[in-house]
Design a protein around this motif. Structure first.
Motif, PDB file in Angstrom:
ATOM      1  N   ASP A  94       0.837  -1.194   0.000  1.00 56.96           N
ATOM      2  CA  ASP A  94       0.000   0.000   0.000  1.00 56.96           C
ATOM      3  C   ASP A  94       0.874   1.247   0.000  1.00 56.96           C
ATOM      4  N   GLU A  95       0.263   2.402   0.288  1.00 56.33           N
ATOM      5  CA  GLU A  95       1.005   3.666   0.198  1.00 56.33           C
ATOM      6  C   GLU A  95       2.099   3.798   1.242  1.00 56.33           C
ATOM      7  N   SER A  96       2.116   2.930   2.236  1.00 60.46           N
ATOM      8  CA  SER A  96       3.203   2.969   3.218  1.00 60.46           C
ATOM      9  C   SER A  96       4.456   2.258   2.719  1.00 60.46           C
ATOM     10  N   GLY A  97       4.373   1.644   1.541  1.00 64.02           N
ATOM     11  CA  GLY A  97       5.503   0.915   0.975  1.00 64.02           C
ATOM     12  C   GLY A  97       6.503   1.826   0.291  1.00 64.02           C
ATOM     13  N   VAL A 101       2.883   4.975  -2.924  1.00 69.76           N
ATOM     14  CA  VAL A 101       1.545   4.762  -3.487  1.00 69.76           C
ATOM     15  C   VAL A 101       1.302   3.259  -3.510  1.00 69.76           C
ATOM     16  N   PRO A 102       0.049   2.820  -3.541  1.00 73.56           N
ATOM     17  CA  PRO A 102      -0.202   1.388  -3.648  1.00 73.56           C
ATOM     18  C   PRO A 102       0.318   0.847  -4.979  1.00 73.56           C
ATOM     19  N   PHE A 103       0.864  -0.361  -4.961  1.00 67.88           N
ATOM     20  CA  PHE A 103       1.313  -1.015  -6.189  1.00 67.88           C
ATOM     21  C   PHE A 103       1.293  -2.511  -5.976  1.00 67.88           C
ATOM     22  N   TYR A 104       1.374  -3.242  -7.085  1.00 65.22           N
ATOM     23  CA  TYR A 104       1.543  -4.687  -6.964  1.00 65.22           C
ATOM     24  C   TYR A 104       2.413  -5.186  -8.107  1.00 65.22           C
TER      25      TYR A 104
END
Length: 343
Positions: A94-97, A101-104
């Motif tokens: 998520d954005e804390s990564g 921003v969120p990503f996969y």
């Protein structure tokens, strides 16, 4: 740090992949932009351990509710093991990564992403081109037949009142991105808001942007799909919304294709829209009497999407991709929608 490195942070994402997949070869990755994404950004991450694909939102301001990477990852993971071909999800943050921003990250599936031209030697005859169209329709019918509760997606969206909410949602998206008055959009939106869409008998997983260039065709067999991609707009709802979008994207010979849409299906040998409708009806058993309203909605939705793409490109948040002059696209698409809808 180059622009692509700034958008993908390869040293940090590589470390996460190495830990998740148990291979230090992932620590040395090189990002490469996969062009064509008009909403989210897609990158191939190449490493000594192999190649994978990363999906993330564009940089800059994001419209509320848009670019939800968590939903993309969730629906693909849920559909794994059904008859719907999807890429295996490898990593979700998520954005804390590390990207903020969120990503996969998902596996890279072998196949052809077909837009304006066919690969050399691929689907050269009418039978192969018909097989491509049939695979596209059959996969959509298979998706709509999946029981959302059985695959853990029972809470993936509110299906009741789906079309009314969709019209309101895309009206808001249009209003947020518009730069000038377009009377045809106002008229199309008004008519859609007043239309009595019938509730489907049961909810289905809907893709939201189903078309030829959002799937990977099998590298050797034109009658098979390797993976369905770009699940950003997926939810629970009315499956005919997907059928309307597929028909909107399906350009026939002699028609002018809207900007942003591949027109390879206008080549000789590809079936007409009526053939796709007949195929879907036979595979799904759905009542398609009101399909014209869903096709009109597809025009309205895509006109709003085109305006959003233009706004993001103008703001410089699409990694340098150029989508051409889109200034007149919403009006032309809306006018076509009004013309085609006789309801």
């Amino acid at each position: 740090m180059g622009e692509l490195d700034g958008l993908t942070r390869p040293e940090l994402v590589g470390s996460l992949l190495a830990e998740a997949l148990g291979d230090d070869g992932w620590r040395a990755i090189e990002p490469r932009l996969i062009a064509g994404g008009k909403s989210n950004l897609t990158f191939e991450l190449v490493s000594p351990a192999g190649s994978v694909v990363l999906r993330r939102p564009p940089s800059g301001h994001i419209l509320r509710g848009a670019h939800d990477m968590g939903r993309e990852a969730r629906v693909q993971a849920a559909l794994a093991g059904t008859g719907v071909p999807v890429a295996r999800v490898l990593l979700v943050r998520d954005e804390s990564g590390p990207l903020g921003v969120p990503f996969y990250v998902m596996e890279k599936v072998a196949g052809h992403a077909i837009r304006d031209v066919l690969p050399p030697g691929y689907a050269e005859d009418g039978a192969s081109r018909a097989a491509m169209a049939h695979a596209l329709v059959d996969t959509l019918a298979t998706l709509h037949a999946v029981d959302p509760i059985a695959v853990g997606l029972g809470d993936y969206g509110r299906h009741s009142g789906f079309m009314a909410r969709q019209v309101r949602t895309w009206t808001r998206q249009w209003e947020a991105a518009r730069t000038r008055d377009v009377p045809a959009m106002d008229e199309l939106g008004r008519r859609l808001a007043e239309h009595p869409f019938t509730e489907p008998a049961r909810p289905s997983v809907v893709h939201g942007d189903y078309r030829l260039d959002n799937v990977l065709m099998h590298p050797e067999d034109p009658g098979r799909i390797g993976a369905v991609l770009d699940w950003e707009l997926s939810t629970l709802g009315d499956p005919l919304a997907d059928v309307g979008m597929l028909l909107f994207y399906w350009t026939e010979p002699g028609e002018r294709s809207p900007l942003l849409i591949p027109a390879v299906m206008a080549k000789p040998g590809f079936p007409r829209r009526a053939s796709l409708v007949e195929r879907y009806a036979s595979r799904s058993g759905a009542d398609l009497a009101d399909l014209g309203a869903y096709l009109a909605f597809a025009h309205f939705k895509f006109a709003a999407i085109a305006q959003g793409v233009a706004a993001r490109a103008a703001a410089g948040v699409m990694a340098g991709q150029d989508f051409g002059d889109l200034s007149g696209a919403p009006e032309r698409i809306a006018l076509d929608g009004l013309d085609r809808w006789k309801g």
